[in-house]
Design a protein around this motif. Structure first.
Motif, mmCIF file in Angstrom:
data_model
loop_
_atom_site.group_PDB
_atom_site.id
_atom_site.type_symbol
_atom_site.label_atom_id
_atom_site.label_comp_id
_atom_site.label_asym_id
_atom_site.label_seq_id
_atom_site.Cartn_x
_atom_site.Cartn_y
_atom_site.Cartn_z
ATOM 1 N N THR A 1 0.849 -1.185 0.000
ATOM 2 C CA THR A 1 0.000 0.000 0.000
ATOM 3 C C THR A 1 0.886 1.237 0.000
ATOM 4 N N CYS A 2 1.129 1.749 -1.193
ATOM 5 C CA CYS A 2 1.967 2.932 -1.363
ATOM 6 C C CYS A 2 1.534 3.631 -2.644
ATOM 7 N N LEU A 3 2.030 4.835 -2.848
ATOM 8 C CA LEU A 3 1.674 5.598 -4.046
ATOM 9 C C LEU A 3 2.825 5.706 -5.037
ATOM 10 N N CYS A 4 4.038 5.293 -4.646
ATOM 11 C CA CYS A 4 5.218 5.630 -5.445
ATOM 12 C C CYS A 4 5.179 5.057 -6.854
ATOM 13 N N GLN A 5 4.603 3.843 -7.023
ATOM 14 C CA GLN A 5 4.521 3.282 -8.369
ATOM 15 C C GLN A 5 3.475 4.001 -9.219
ATOM 16 N N PHE A 6 2.577 4.714 -8.557
ATOM 17 C CA PHE A 6 1.389 5.235 -9.234
ATOM 18 C C PHE A 6 1.419 6.747 -9.458
ATOM 19 N N THR A 7 2.345 7.445 -8.783
ATOM 20 C CA THR A 7 2.446 8.896 -8.972
ATOM 21 C C THR A 7 3.451 9.220 -10.068
ATOM 22 N N ASP A 8 3.201 10.316 -10.766
ATOM 23 C CA ASP A 8 4.143 10.707 -11.821
ATOM 24 C C ASP A 8 5.424 11.301 -11.252
ATOM 25 N N THR A 9 5.447 11.554 -9.943
ATOM 26 C CA THR A 9 6.669 12.051 -9.297
ATOM 27 C C THR A 9 7.550 10.920 -8.777
ATOM 28 N N GLY A 10 6.984 9.714 -8.624
ATOM 29 C CA GLY A 10 7.724 8.609 -8.038
ATOM 30 C C GLY A 10 7.850 8.701 -6.527
ATOM 31 N N HIS A 11 7.158 9.653 -5.916
ATOM 32 C CA HIS A 11 7.197 9.772 -4.458
ATOM 33 C C HIS A 11 6.036 9.015 -3.828
ATOM 34 N N CYS A 12 6.174 8.726 -2.535
ATOM 35 C CA CYS A 12 5.223 7.887 -1.818
ATOM 36 C C CYS A 12 4.026 8.668 -1.295
ATOM 37 N N GLY A 13 3.938 9.943 -1.631
ATOM 38 C CA GLY A 13 2.834 10.783 -1.207
ATOM 39 C C GLY A 13 2.597 11.892 -2.214
ATOM 40 N N SER B 1 3.835 0.806 2.886
ATOM 41 C CA SER B 1 5.291 0.994 2.847
ATOM 42 C C SER B 1 5.694 2.453 2.700
ATOM 43 N N ASN B 2 4.792 3.372 2.986
ATOM 44 C CA ASN B 2 4.984 4.780 2.599
ATOM 45 C C ASN B 2 5.737 5.631 3.612
ATOM 46 N N MET B 3 5.743 5.233 4.877
ATOM 47 C CA MET B 3 6.449 5.952 5.947
ATOM 48 C C MET B 3 5.919 7.363 6.204
ATOM 49 N N MET B 4 4.641 7.594 5.916
ATOM 50 C CA MET B 4 4.027 8.845 6.344
ATOM 51 C C MET B 4 3.715 8.762 7.845
ATOM 52 N N ASP B 5 3.838 9.868 8.543
ATOM 53 C CA ASP B 5 3.450 9.888 9.958
ATOM 54 C C ASP B 5 1.959 9.612 10.079
ATOM 55 N N GLY B 6 1.584 8.698 10.979
ATOM 56 C CA GLY B 6 0.179 8.411 11.233
ATOM 57 C C GLY B 6 -0.468 7.474 10.243
ATOM 58 N N ALA C 1 2.844 -3.365 9.020
ATOM 59 C CA ALA C 1 3.431 -2.032 8.928
ATOM 60 C C ALA C 1 4.908 -2.093 8.557
ATOM 61 N N TYR C 2 5.286 -1.300 7.557
ATOM 62 C CA TYR C 2 6.704 -1.094 7.263
ATOM 63 C C TYR C 2 7.222 -0.105 8.310
ATOM 64 N N SER C 3 7.332 -0.592 9.523
ATOM 65 C CA SER C 3 7.564 0.300 10.662
ATOM 66 C C SER C 3 8.921 0.985 10.610
ATOM 67 N N VAL C 4 9.934 0.220 10.229
ATOM 68 C CA VAL C 4 11.312 0.722 10.239
ATOM 69 C C VAL C 4 11.859 0.559 8.828
ATOM 70 N N LYS C 5 11.638 1.565 8.016
ATOM 71 C CA LYS C 5 12.065 1.531 6.614
ATOM 72 C C LYS C 5 13.102 2.626 6.403
ATOM 73 N N ARG D 1 11.125 4.327 18.258
ATOM 74 C CA ARG D 1 10.030 5.302 18.282
ATOM 75 C C ARG D 1 9.034 5.028 17.153
ATOM 76 N N GLU D 2 9.558 4.741 15.970
ATOM 77 C CA GLU D 2 8.677 4.449 14.834
ATOM 78 C C GLU D 2 7.830 3.209 15.104
ATOM 79 N N ALA D 3 8.464 2.161 15.590
ATOM 80 C CA ALA D 3 7.746 0.921 15.851
ATOM 81 C C ALA D 3 6.702 1.098 16.948
#
Length: 332
Positions: A119-131, A171-176, A197-201, A238-240
Protein backbone atom coordinates in the motif's frame (compact mmCIF):
# COMPACT_ATOMS: atom_id res chain seq x y z
CA UNK A 1 35.02 -26.67 34.28
CA UNK A 2 36.98 -26.17 31.11
CA UNK A 3 39.01 -28.12 28.55
CA UNK A 4 39.66 -31.05 28.45
CA UNK A 5 36.51 -31.87 30.44
CA UNK A 6 34.48 -29.47 28.29
CA UNK A 7 34.69 -30.21 24.58
CA UNK A 8 32.22 -28.17 22.52
CA UNK A 9 32.97 -30.18 19.41
CA UNK A 10 31.17 -33.19 20.91
CA UNK A 11 27.88 -31.70 19.68
CA UNK A 12 29.20 -31.12 16.16
CA UNK A 13 30.44 -34.61 15.38
CA UNK A 14 27.77 -35.67 12.89
CA UNK A 15 24.99 -34.23 10.79
CA UNK A 16 22.41 -35.88 13.07
CA UNK A 17 23.95 -34.33 16.19
CA UNK A 18 24.17 -30.91 14.57
CA UNK A 19 20.53 -31.14 13.55
CA UNK A 20 19.50 -32.25 17.04
CA UNK A 21 20.97 -29.16 18.71
CA UNK A 22 20.18 -26.63 15.96
CA UNK A 23 18.86 -23.46 17.62
CA UNK A 24 17.36 -21.67 14.60
CA UNK A 25 15.30 -23.41 11.94
CA UNK A 26 14.20 -21.94 8.63
CA UNK A 27 11.00 -23.31 7.11
CA UNK A 28 9.06 -22.63 3.93
CA UNK A 29 6.22 -21.36 6.13
CA UNK A 30 8.46 -18.43 7.10
CA UNK A 31 8.71 -17.13 3.52
CA UNK A 32 6.69 -14.63 1.49
CA UNK A 33 7.36 -14.15 -2.23
CA UNK A 34 7.05 -10.69 -3.87
CA UNK A 35 5.41 -10.60 -7.32
CA UNK A 36 5.14 -7.74 -9.85
CA UNK A 37 1.98 -7.53 -11.97
CA UNK A 38 1.36 -5.20 -14.88
CA UNK A 39 -1.16 -4.38 -17.60
CA UNK A 40 -1.17 -5.77 -21.11
CA UNK A 41 -1.14 -9.30 -22.49
CA UNK A 42 1.59 -11.81 -23.10
CA UNK A 43 3.96 -10.08 -20.69
CA UNK A 44 6.55 -12.14 -18.87
CA UNK A 45 9.46 -9.75 -18.81
CA UNK A 46 12.58 -10.43 -16.78
CA UNK A 47 13.75 -7.45 -14.72
CA UNK A 48 17.34 -6.84 -15.93
CA UNK A 49 18.72 -6.00 -12.50
CA UNK A 50 16.90 -8.90 -10.80
CA UNK A 51 17.66 -12.16 -12.66
CA UNK A 52 14.83 -14.66 -12.26
CA UNK A 53 12.24 -12.04 -11.24
CA UNK A 54 9.62 -10.96 -13.79
CA UNK A 55 6.82 -8.57 -14.61
CA UNK A 56 3.67 -10.59 -15.34
CA UNK A 57 0.54 -9.56 -17.15
CA UNK A 58 -2.57 -11.17 -15.71
CA UNK A 59 -2.98 -13.65 -18.57
CA UNK A 60 0.43 -15.19 -17.80
CA UNK A 61 0.28 -14.96 -14.01
CA UNK A 62 -1.34 -18.34 -13.35
CA UNK A 63 1.80 -20.42 -13.91
CA UNK A 64 3.76 -18.32 -11.40
CA UNK A 65 1.03 -18.59 -8.78
CA UNK A 66 0.71 -22.34 -9.37
CA UNK A 67 4.44 -22.71 -8.70
CA UNK A 68 4.27 -20.68 -5.49
CA UNK A 69 1.42 -22.83 -4.19
CA UNK A 70 3.06 -26.13 -5.21
CA UNK A 71 6.22 -25.13 -3.35
CA UNK A 72 4.22 -24.56 -0.17
CA UNK A 73 4.98 -20.84 0.10
CA UNK A 74 2.10 -19.48 2.19
CA UNK A 75 1.75 -16.02 0.68
CA UNK A 76 2.77 -13.39 -1.83
CA UNK A 77 3.46 -9.68 -1.61
CA UNK A 78 1.76 -8.01 -4.57
CA UNK A 79 3.23 -4.99 -6.36
CA UNK A 80 1.48 -3.31 -9.26
CA UNK A 81 2.99 -1.47 -12.23
CA UNK A 82 0.17 0.71 -13.61
CA UNK A 83 -0.71 1.72 -17.15
CA UNK A 84 -0.91 5.42 -16.30
CA UNK A 85 0.38 7.70 -13.55
CA UNK A 86 -0.78 11.04 -12.20
CA UNK A 87 -0.03 13.51 -9.42
CA UNK A 88 -2.22 11.76 -6.85
CA UNK A 89 -1.58 8.15 -7.86
CA UNK A 90 -5.25 7.55 -8.58
CA UNK A 91 -4.69 4.11 -10.12
CA UNK A 92 -3.50 2.92 -6.69
CA UNK A 93 -7.04 3.14 -5.29
CA UNK A 94 -8.98 2.45 -8.49
CA UNK A 95 -11.31 -0.52 -8.00
CA UNK A 96 -10.04 -1.82 -11.34
CA UNK A 97 -6.40 -1.02 -10.64
CA UNK A 98 -3.84 -3.64 -11.49
CA UNK A 99 -3.33 -4.81 -7.88
CA UNK A 100 -7.08 -5.06 -7.33
CA UNK A 101 -7.57 -7.03 -10.56
CA UNK A 102 -4.70 -9.38 -9.74
CA UNK A 103 -5.99 -9.91 -6.21
CA UNK A 104 -9.45 -10.93 -7.37
CA UNK A 105 -8.00 -13.25 -10.00
CA UNK A 106 -5.57 -14.99 -7.65
CA UNK A 107 -8.28 -15.43 -5.03
CA UNK A 108 -10.50 -17.11 -7.64
CA UNK A 109 -7.69 -19.64 -8.23
CA UNK A 110 -6.40 -20.14 -4.69
CA UNK A 111 -8.64 -18.71 -1.96
CA UNK A 112 -6.25 -19.96 0.73
CA UNK A 113 -3.13 -18.27 -0.60
CA UNK A 114 -2.32 -15.21 1.50
CA UNK A 115 -2.23 -12.01 -0.56
CA UNK A 116 -0.36 -9.12 1.02
CA UNK A 117 -0.99 -5.87 -0.83
CA UNK A 118 1.74 -3.24 -0.89
CA UNK A 119 0.00 0.00 0.00
CA UNK A 120 1.97 2.93 -1.36
CA UNK A 121 1.67 5.60 -4.05
CA UNK A 122 5.22 5.63 -5.45
CA UNK A 123 4.52 3.28 -8.37
CA UNK A 124 1.39 5.23 -9.23
CA UNK A 125 2.45 8.90 -8.97
CA UNK A 126 4.14 10.71 -11.82
CA UNK A 127 6.67 12.05 -9.30
CA UNK A 128 7.72 8.61 -8.04
CA UNK A 129 7.20 9.77 -4.46
CA UNK A 130 5.22 7.89 -1.82
CA UNK A 131 2.83 10.78 -1.21
CA UNK A 132 1.27 13.86 -2.74
CA UNK A 133 3.77 16.56 -3.71
CA UNK A 134 2.90 20.16 -2.86
CA UNK A 135 4.90 23.37 -3.10
CA UNK A 136 5.63 25.33 0.06
CA UNK A 137 3.70 28.63 -0.02
CA UNK A 138 6.73 30.66 1.06
CA UNK A 139 9.83 28.90 -0.29
CA UNK A 140 8.19 27.27 -3.29
CA UNK A 141 10.11 24.08 -2.57
CA UNK A 142 8.45 20.79 -3.42
CA UNK A 143 7.59 18.69 -0.37
CA UNK A 144 5.42 15.70 0.51
CA UNK A 145 2.08 16.63 2.06
CA UNK A 146 1.82 14.07 4.85
CA UNK A 147 -1.82 14.47 5.84
CA UNK A 148 -3.27 14.68 2.34
CA UNK A 149 -1.26 11.59 1.44
CA UNK A 150 -2.84 9.70 4.35
CA UNK A 151 -6.30 10.14 2.84
CA UNK A 152 -5.22 8.56 -0.45
CA UNK A 153 -3.30 5.77 1.25
CA UNK A 154 -6.36 4.93 3.33
CA UNK A 155 -8.49 4.81 0.16
CA UNK A 156 -5.90 2.52 -1.43
CA UNK A 157 -5.94 0.15 1.55
CA UNK A 158 -9.73 -0.07 1.56
CA UNK A 159 -9.89 -0.80 -2.17
CA UNK A 160 -7.22 -3.50 -1.84
CA UNK A 161 -8.97 -5.15 1.10
CA UNK A 162 -12.33 -5.06 -0.67
CA UNK A 163 -10.70 -6.77 -3.66
CA UNK A 164 -9.70 -9.61 -1.36
CA UNK A 165 -6.25 -8.77 0.03
CA UNK A 166 -5.70 -10.67 3.27
CA UNK A 167 -3.12 -8.24 4.69
CA UNK A 168 -2.48 -4.56 4.00
CA UNK A 169 1.24 -3.68 3.93
CA UNK A 170 1.73 0.11 3.88
CA UNK A 171 5.29 0.99 2.85
CA UNK A 172 4.98 4.78 2.60
CA UNK A 173 6.45 5.95 5.95
CA UNK A 174 4.03 8.85 6.34
CA UNK A 175 3.45 9.89 9.96
CA UNK A 176 0.18 8.41 11.23
CA UNK A 177 -0.27 5.99 8.34
CA UNK A 178 -1.23 3.00 10.50
CA UNK A 179 -3.87 5.03 12.36
CA UNK A 180 -5.35 6.41 9.14
CA UNK A 181 -5.51 3.01 7.46
CA UNK A 182 -6.83 1.21 10.54
CA UNK A 183 -9.58 3.78 10.93
CA UNK A 184 -10.56 3.58 7.25
CA UNK A 185 -10.60 -0.22 7.24
CA UNK A 186 -12.74 -0.33 10.38
CA UNK A 187 -15.19 2.24 9.03
CA UNK A 188 -15.68 0.07 5.95
CA UNK A 189 -16.40 -3.13 7.85
CA UNK A 190 -12.87 -4.46 7.33
CA UNK A 191 -11.89 -4.55 10.98
CA UNK A 192 -10.51 -8.08 10.63
CA UNK A 193 -7.99 -7.12 7.94
CA UNK A 194 -4.52 -6.95 9.55
CA UNK A 195 -1.86 -4.31 8.83
CA UNK A 196 1.74 -5.34 8.17
CA UNK A 197 3.43 -2.03 8.93
CA UNK A 198 6.70 -1.09 7.26
CA UNK A 199 7.56 0.30 10.66
CA UNK A 200 11.31 0.72 10.24
CA UNK A 201 12.06 1.53 6.61
CA UNK A 202 15.43 3.12 5.99
CA UNK A 203 16.38 5.53 3.20
CA UNK A 204 18.59 2.81 1.83
CA UNK A 205 20.80 2.34 -1.21
CA UNK A 206 19.63 -1.29 -1.37
CA UNK A 207 16.39 -0.44 -3.21
CA UNK A 208 17.83 0.30 -6.66
CA UNK A 209 16.75 -2.87 -8.51
CA UNK A 210 13.26 -2.65 -6.99
CA UNK A 211 12.84 0.85 -8.35
CA UNK A 212 13.70 -0.51 -11.78
CA UNK A 213 11.10 -3.24 -11.28
CA UNK A 214 8.35 -0.98 -9.97
CA UNK A 215 9.25 2.02 -12.18
CA UNK A 216 9.18 4.09 -9.01
CA UNK A 217 12.41 6.11 -8.99
CA UNK A 218 11.70 9.62 -7.62
CA UNK A 219 11.66 12.18 -10.42
CA UNK A 220 13.31 14.75 -8.14
CA UNK A 221 15.07 14.73 -4.78
CA UNK A 222 14.98 11.64 -2.60
CA UNK A 223 12.91 10.05 0.16
CA UNK A 224 15.06 11.05 3.11
CA UNK A 225 12.39 13.31 4.63
CA UNK A 226 10.13 10.33 5.24
CA UNK A 227 12.34 7.23 5.24
CA UNK A 228 14.78 6.77 8.12
CA UNK A 229 18.44 7.67 8.40
CA UNK A 230 20.48 4.42 8.21
CA UNK A 231 22.58 5.62 11.16
CA UNK A 232 19.67 5.58 13.63
CA UNK A 233 18.38 2.79 15.85
CA UNK A 234 16.67 4.62 18.74
CA UNK A 235 14.47 6.26 16.13
CA UNK A 236 13.50 2.76 14.99
CA UNK A 237 12.05 2.08 18.43
CA UNK A 238 10.03 5.30 18.28
CA UNK A 239 8.68 4.45 14.83
CA UNK A 240 7.75 0.92 15.85
CA UNK A 241 6.11 2.06 19.08
CA UNK A 242 3.93 4.52 17.16
CA UNK A 243 2.78 1.75 14.85
CA UNK A 244 1.96 -0.55 17.77
CA UNK A 245 -0.10 2.16 19.46
CA UNK A 246 -1.90 2.97 16.20
CA UNK A 247 -2.96 -0.64 15.67
CA UNK A 248 -0.33 -2.45 13.60
CA UNK A 249 -0.54 -6.25 13.57
CA UNK A 250 2.98 -6.90 12.23
CA UNK A 251 6.19 -4.87 12.42
CA UNK A 252 8.78 -4.84 9.65
CA UNK A 253 12.42 -3.89 9.24
CA UNK A 254 13.52 -2.97 5.71
CA UNK A 255 16.19 -3.66 4.49
CA UNK A 256 17.18 -6.71 6.51
CA UNK A 257 20.77 -7.72 5.89
CA UNK A 258 22.52 -4.50 6.94
CA UNK A 259 20.04 -3.99 9.79
CA UNK A 260 20.11 -7.25 11.74
CA UNK A 261 20.88 -5.28 14.90
CA UNK A 262 17.63 -3.37 14.35
CA UNK A 263 15.72 -6.63 13.94
CA UNK A 264 17.18 -7.90 17.20
CA UNK A 265 16.35 -4.65 19.00
CA UNK A 266 12.72 -4.77 17.86
CA UNK A 267 12.47 -8.44 18.81
CA UNK A 268 13.63 -7.61 22.33
CA UNK A 269 11.16 -4.74 22.73
CA UNK A 270 7.94 -5.80 20.99
CA UNK A 271 5.81 -8.95 20.94
CA UNK A 272 4.13 -8.54 17.55
CA UNK A 273 5.15 -10.80 14.65
CA UNK A 274 8.34 -9.38 13.14
CA UNK A 275 9.01 -9.26 9.40
CA UNK A 276 12.37 -8.91 7.67
CA UNK A 277 12.43 -7.68 4.07
CA UNK A 278 15.36 -9.24 2.19
CA UNK A 279 15.34 -6.47 -0.41
CA UNK A 280 16.14 -6.25 -4.11
CA UNK A 281 19.83 -5.30 -4.02
CA UNK A 282 20.52 -7.98 -1.41
CA UNK A 283 18.99 -10.44 -3.86
CA UNK A 284 20.70 -9.01 -6.95
CA UNK A 285 24.17 -8.94 -5.41
CA UNK A 286 23.86 -12.60 -4.49
CA UNK A 287 22.55 -13.51 -7.94
CA UNK A 288 25.32 -11.58 -9.70
CA UNK A 289 28.04 -13.26 -7.65
CA UNK A 290 26.47 -16.68 -8.22
CA UNK A 291 26.17 -16.13 -11.98
CA UNK A 292 29.88 -15.27 -12.03
CA UNK A 293 30.72 -18.47 -10.17
CA UNK A 294 32.14 -16.57 -7.21
CA UNK A 295 29.88 -18.06 -4.52
CA UNK A 296 27.76 -21.10 -3.75
CA UNK A 297 24.32 -19.51 -4.18
CA UNK A 298 22.37 -22.06 -2.18
CA UNK A 299 24.75 -21.95 0.77
CA UNK A 300 24.87 -18.15 0.82
CA UNK A 301 21.10 -17.69 0.53
CA UNK A 302 20.28 -20.23 3.23
CA UNK A 303 22.88 -18.77 5.58
CA UNK A 304 21.55 -15.26 4.96
CA UNK A 305 17.91 -16.17 5.57
CA UNK A 306 18.84 -18.18 8.67
CA UNK A 307 20.71 -15.14 9.97
CA UNK A 308 17.55 -13.07 9.64
CA UNK A 309 15.59 -15.68 11.56
CA UNK A 310 18.31 -15.85 14.23
CA UNK A 311 18.18 -12.07 14.61
CA UNK A 312 14.49 -12.30 15.47
CA UNK A 313 12.44 -12.36 12.27
CA UNK A 314 9.32 -14.52 12.27
CA UNK A 315 8.61 -13.89 8.58
CA UNK A 316 10.96 -13.14 5.69
CA UNK A 317 9.92 -11.35 2.50
CA UNK A 318 12.42 -12.51 -0.10
CA UNK A 319 12.86 -12.82 -3.85
CA UNK A 320 14.78 -16.02 -3.04
CA UNK A 321 11.60 -17.64 -1.68
CA UNK A 322 11.02 -20.10 -4.54
CA UNK A 323 14.63 -21.26 -4.59
CA UNK A 324 14.76 -21.48 -0.80
CA UNK A 325 11.55 -23.53 -0.76
CA UNK A 326 13.07 -26.01 -3.22
CA UNK A 327 16.27 -26.31 -1.22
CA UNK A 328 14.37 -26.82 2.03
CA UNK A 329 12.35 -29.58 0.39
CA UNK A 330 15.54 -31.27 -0.80
CA UNK A 331 16.93 -31.12 2.74
CA UNK A 332 13.78 -32.88 3.99
Amino acid sequence: MTFPTVRHRRLRGSAALRSLVKETRLAVQDLIYPIFVTHGTGVKEEIPSMPGVYHFSLDLLRQEIDEVVQLGIPGILLFGVPETKDACGSSAYDENGIVQQATRLIKSWYPGLLIIADTCLCQFTDTGHCGVVKHHPVTGHAEIDNDESLELLARTAVSQAKAGADIIAPSNMMDGYVHAIREALDENGLQHTPIMAYSVKYASSFYGPFRDAAHSTPQFGDRKTYQMDPANIREALREAESDVVEGADFLMVKPALAYLDVLRTLRENFDLPLVAYNVSAEYSMTKAAALNGWINEQAIVMETLTGMKRAGADIILTYHAKDAARWLKEQG
